[in-house]
Scaffold this active site. Sequence first.
Site, PDB file in Angstrom:
ATOM      1  N   GLU A 470      -3.462   0.845   7.829  1.00 14.40           N
ATOM      2  CA  GLU A 470      -3.518  -0.590   7.560  1.00 14.40           C
ATOM      3  C   GLU A 470      -3.247  -1.469   8.773  1.00 14.40           C
ATOM      4  O   GLU A 470      -3.352  -2.693   8.679  1.00 14.40           O
ATOM      5  CB  GLU A 470      -2.564  -0.937   6.417  1.00 14.40           C
ATOM      6  CG  GLU A 470      -3.038  -0.391   5.090  1.00 14.40           C
ATOM      7  CD  GLU A 470      -2.037  -0.589   3.967  1.00 14.40           C
ATOM      8  OE1 GLU A 470      -2.474  -0.920   2.859  1.00 14.40           O
ATOM      9  OE2 GLU A 470      -0.826  -0.408   4.204  1.00 14.40           O
ATOM     10  N   GLU A 614      10.734   4.341   2.221  1.00 13.61           N
ATOM     11  CA  GLU A 614       9.324   4.374   2.632  1.00 13.61           C
ATOM     12  C   GLU A 614       9.161   4.821   4.076  1.00 13.61           C
ATOM     13  O   GLU A 614       8.226   5.545   4.405  1.00 13.61           O
ATOM     14  CB  GLU A 614       8.689   3.001   2.431  1.00 13.61           C
ATOM     15  CG  GLU A 614       7.221   2.960   2.790  1.00 13.61           C
ATOM     16  CD  GLU A 614       6.576   1.637   2.462  1.00 13.61           C
ATOM     17  OE1 GLU A 614       5.348   1.525   2.605  1.00 13.61           O
ATOM     18  OE2 GLU A 614       7.296   0.702   2.056  1.00 13.61           O
TER      19      GLU A 614
END
Length: 677
Positions: A470, A614
Amino acid sequence: MKKIFLLPLLFSYLIAQSQNMIDPWKINAGKIDPSNYYGITVANGMIGIVSAPEPFKVKEVVLAGAYDQYGRGRVSNFLRSFNLLNMQLDIDGKRIGASDAINMQQSLDMHHASFTTSFSYSDKADISYTYYSLRQLPFTVLIDINIKAKKDITIGGASVMEAPDALKEVQNYYNEIDRPHIVISLLTSSAKSPTGKLLMCASNTFLFSEPHGQEPRVIHEMWDNNMHLMKFSRKLRAGETYRFSIAGSSITSAHHDDPLNEAERMTIFAKLEGRERLINFHNKAWDDLWKSDITIEGDDQSQQDVHSMLYHLYSFSREGTAMSPSPMGLSGLGYNGHTFWDTELWMYPSFLVLHPEMAKSMVEYRFQRLEAARKNAFNHGYKGAMFPWESAATGVEETPVWALSGPFEHHITACVGIAAWNYYCVTQDKDWLLEKGWPILKETANFWASRVERNGVGQYDIKNVVAADEWAENVDNNAWTNAAAKANLMNATAAALVLGFKADPDWTNVASNIPILKFADGVTKEHATYHGEGIKQADANLLSYPLKEITDPAAIKKDLEYYATRVPNEGTPAMTQAIFTLLYARLGDGAKAFHFFQDAYIPNLNPPLRVIAETKGGTNPYFATGAGGIIQSVLMGFGGLEITPTGITQIKSALPPHWKKLTISGVGPEKKTFIVK
């Protein structure tokens, strides 16, 4: 960029492991520091309870499928439910607080999905309590309290019903249902969600140990509009152990047309089932889930960690719901509770291999939102169905406007199509393929046929996308997007053949003309303007797995060696190293695979219960997406499992040098066992 040192990491890991007794099914925390505490979740696929460091407190209660808008980017968000398990305990008139809990310890039992806290209170009592999100009852929870008196004492127990700040128009109720054989005290609350869209309700009751007629008297108190409680008191003699429980249910109008009455009905049901039956049925349900398991011989810490990842995946989903887990599952409000490619690419494959019936819920979630995806494609000038990057209750695009991934991260549509085809491959369910899979595959293939720009033979370009990596925004011919689109088109063609339909010949034409870019030395090029910069996560390497776009071992290795040096040490998610793990295991390099296996999650762990964040050093657990990627690295990497058009097979792979044996049980609809030594 990353430098790889294999042997020192492995040796230090083995030494640390040898110095500790590690339970494969329990994670224990002996030191609770409230200033450095990350809660762990007990969940049943519908309701999640997140632990707290203070006695008798729950950080939050999260319900799957309950969304409303409230000031977080003008998009739907997960809602906190009523905190229906918070309670208070007084001993001899003094409220027990965090500073009063001596030698406090907490433990997660992953085998039976229960969380226990134990401590001593001065010289007066030893106390423990365990809570459950009951697997057999999707909207019901239980907390079970044990108090052993060291002296003669008087206890006061209270169940507190507290409304989260975001809810409005809170209504509180208390009712007693008196029958000849039992008295049921109901503490109930209801409230509107922030926009008034949903009615949220919760109710709970005490379960006492005494025979009917000898139970303590229950008193109701209203503190304010957002909090009320019911309480009781009882005298205990020195040496006496007293046990009581609280059972409660929480549900919304997103789940039931009459949530207020249903919350009370379900609580009454739990009361009359009784504590022992509730716990026994819960345990049996988890025993059944764990018939699909991963067993590692020779590495106790990896075994415990793999069980933790599987436990969280199992906790965050359930069959028959038509719901799909978000990146943080039911551990909180992370990513607004939305569904991304995190489900289809990272979590779903493990479910599909170990529990196809749970994977079916995730594909059903997409099928029920196919019409919304068609409208999304229409809005963007395309044909077929274009699934949103972030999806919630309705299936419309839920990505905040400031994030470019909403209008441009189109590979999600291919991920949905691939997931649908893989469900058929594993289950061989032609009826499902005809009714549900084919519409998804047909419409996603039509999307890609309209999405490409036809610029000549071999140049059906896919321009202006956000890549799987991304950090690469608005690029052309992204490796993963292009290859996933090709796979989606060919899977739709294969599905037509299975069903006896005539596939659109343009699907094959488009697939054969979508380019996969290469550098001069043959390394897969991430996108048209990529020149070796750092990457957020795996992209080009995904062409080797889960796709089979690249199958030559030399080419796979060349891509691995190139991109492994382009992942920074911070700010990147666990899935990248999981893919490196999987591919190195398949290439036969177990030592290097184990290095990346550890690098995927060890730096992401948070205290005191080893919850995964994460990113390395991150503080937003629990990251179910990462767990899904790592479990795939074990199943499909070390275990060599492969999803093929005729079912699940096993290919050659390598274990870490110190793993003696890997057993994967309960695989696929036939519940097969696969072993690697």
